[in-house]
Write a protein that holds these residues in place. Structure first.
Motif, mmCIF file in Angstrom:
data_model
loop_
_atom_site.group_PDB
_atom_site.id
_atom_site.type_symbol
_atom_site.label_atom_id
_atom_site.label_comp_id
_atom_site.label_asym_id
_atom_site.label_seq_id
_atom_site.Cartn_x
_atom_site.Cartn_y
_atom_site.Cartn_z
ATOM 1 N N LYS A 127 -3.402 11.437 2.658
ATOM 2 C CA LYS A 127 -4.327 11.663 1.910
ATOM 3 C C LYS A 127 -5.797 11.346 3.088
ATOM 4 N N ARG A 139 -6.625 7.936 2.942
ATOM 5 C CA ARG A 139 -6.672 6.423 2.388
ATOM 6 C C ARG A 139 -6.667 5.644 2.788
ATOM 7 N N GLN A 195 0.979 -1.413 0.001
ATOM 8 C CA GLN A 195 -0.458 0.392 0.453
ATOM 9 C C GLN A 195 1.269 1.374 0.108
ATOM 10 N N ASP A 215 -0.634 7.760 -0.120
ATOM 11 C CA ASP A 215 -2.625 7.115 0.077
ATOM 12 C C ASP A 215 -2.792 7.506 2.244
ATOM 13 N N PRO A 220 -8.716 2.779 7.092
ATOM 14 C CA PRO A 220 -9.226 3.797 6.185
ATOM 15 C C PRO A 220 -9.813 5.393 6.888
#
Length: 454
Positions: free
Chosen positions: A285, A287, A278, A282, A292
């Motif tokens: 952000k 994400r 990953q 992200d 999450p």
């Protein structure tokens, strides 16, 4: 690779914080230190097999035994997985390799004393239980299935992910040992010059310290099979980093590189959460599939930068990562080499003059050939041993200029003795091992474990 994770910390709200993280490593020359890390293989003296974690002749027993010397255990679940004493630590690599991460010290004399004390403590505990330790770049005859995985959550994630990226990642984890040196920088410009010089010369260090010529009981065809393994481990996080030599390189460019290195994990509440493959971008952000809606902290960033494995790695200091582990004189020679080259400006300038005109193709050539042919590698029409002679002489000059004397009046050049012998003969430790194995040892590894154990 195996230091206890950070967890927690200040939330990251801007890319600037990532740059500032590295810039915070800038130190005035008076505060420069050296830190040495070295790994070693443990084995059962009766069977010459690697140590399991549990059992009377095992890694747990070693960790518990070392607490008599004032080491404090670090646990994961119910398992001790590291020790700490002051600013030094002992950690476990995936296959049970013992690593001393030494304290930041001022002189090579202090570093040599620290190494001697550590080896003495390890020998005392190991000897009582019937174990031994040896410094080699790669396990000479053990297979993957012979080696016991250590009970660390980080390694479970890496174990599952490594085969997706290269053929030799599990061998890197289980069957290699290295010695590395961590050194400071004064400013971004100083970091850049030191990074470029040390990265260019890592293949030379690989050749000088080559000490892993065997693979599963046979000649591997490499002087440093350990170094070769990194070429097929994970292209996303290993290698020579050609952008380091490009105009404009600095902290910001290294941040960009690290943001592109896929993640391994997030550490929360004492547990590793699988985030393999990953993106840290992200994560910033909110994400990240593994978490999450959550943004990372500065300590998440500190953990993430430990998951890249280039030949030189930037943290808040520079790590020189190109050498095989070896006997005690080699463990001292490695930091002496880099301190001599990088900590005196005249020596640093001279080293830079040697490498400043090298091309990307030159860097790649040395990286691919030095592990196989060592000091006999032909480079620009000459054997690499010729370049090694020049580099070691520069290191001598740098250490002489430091004028750091021991109680007997010796300066730090005394620790370069193994390299002086190597450049005089053109032979590295691997050449000595090969000669003995093919000659007086008659193809047996018992004399290696007997004669070269600490």
């Amino acid at each position: 690779m195996s230091a206890p994770p950070s967890g927690g910390g200040t939330p990251i709200e801007s890319r600037r914080q990532l740059i500032d993280y590295f810039a915070a490593g800038n130190k005035p020359r008076a505060q420069w230190r050296m830190g040495t890390e070295h790994e070693k293989f443990g084995f059962d003296l009766r069977t010459l097999k690697p140590l399991p974690y549990d059992g009377p002749v095992g890694v747990r027993a070693m960790l518990e035994g070392l607490t008599r010397f004032g080491w404090e255990p670090v646990t994961e679940g119910n398992n001790p997985i590291a020790l700490q004493r002051g600013k030094a630590s002992i950690t476990l690599e995936p296959g049970g390799q013992f690593e001393l991460s030494g304290a930041p010290l001022e002189t090579m004399h202090e570093t040599a004393a620290e190494t001697a004390e550590h080896i003495a403590e390890v020998k005392e505990v190991a000897g009582e239980m019937g174990a031994g330790y040896i410094g080699l770049g790669f396990a000479p005859e053990w297979r993957r299935e012979d080696i016991h995985w250590m009970p660390k959550g980080r390694y479970k994630i890496m174990r599952d992910y490594m085969p997706k990226k290269g053929k030799l990642g599990l061998d890197m984890m289980l069957r290699t040992c290295t010695v590395q040196t961590n050194l400071d920088f004064e400013s971004e410009a100083d970091m850049v010059k030191k990074f470029r010089v040390s990265l260019a010369l890592q293949p030379l260090a690989t050749a000088l310290f080559a000490n892993s010529p065997f693979l599963e009981g046979k000649v591997s065809g490499y002087k440093s099979y350990r170094s070769h393994i990194w070429t097929d481990t994970d292209p996303d996080r290993c290698g020579m980093l050609p952008f380091v030599f490009e105009d404009g390189f600095g902290f910001e460019r290294y941040v960009d590189y690290m943001l592109d290195v896929p993640m391994y994990f997030v550490y929360r509440d004492g547990k590793y959460i699988d985030a393999s493959g990953q993106s840290f971008r992200d994560f910033m952000k909110g994400r990240l599939p593994a978490r999450p809606g959550e943004i990372p902290t500065v300590n998440d960033w500190a953990d993430h930068i430990t998951t890249a494995f280039p030949e030189v790695r930037l943290k808040r200091y520079l790590e020189m990562r190109g050498a095989d582990s070896g006997p005690v004189p080699a463990l001292n020679a490695l930091p002496a080499l880099w301190v001599g080259l990088l900590y005196e400006q005249t020596a640093l300038d001279a080293a830079w003059d040697l490498v400043k005109d090298w091309t990307v193709e030159d860097h790649d050539y040395l990286r691919s050939h030095a592990p196989r042919t060592g000091l006999s590698t032909k480079f620009q029409g000459l054997p690499l041993s010729d370049l090694a002679r020049d580099v070691v002489e520069i290191a001598h000059a740098g250490l002489r200029a430091r004028k750091r004397l021991d109680a007997d009046g010796n300066d730090e050049t005394i620790y370069l003795a193994p390299l002086d012998r190597a450049v005089a003969s053109g032979l590295a430790p691997a050449d000595e091992l090969l000669e003995k194995w093919q000659g007086e040892w008659g193809g047996s590894f018992e004399p290696l474990f007997r004669d070269y154990a600490y």
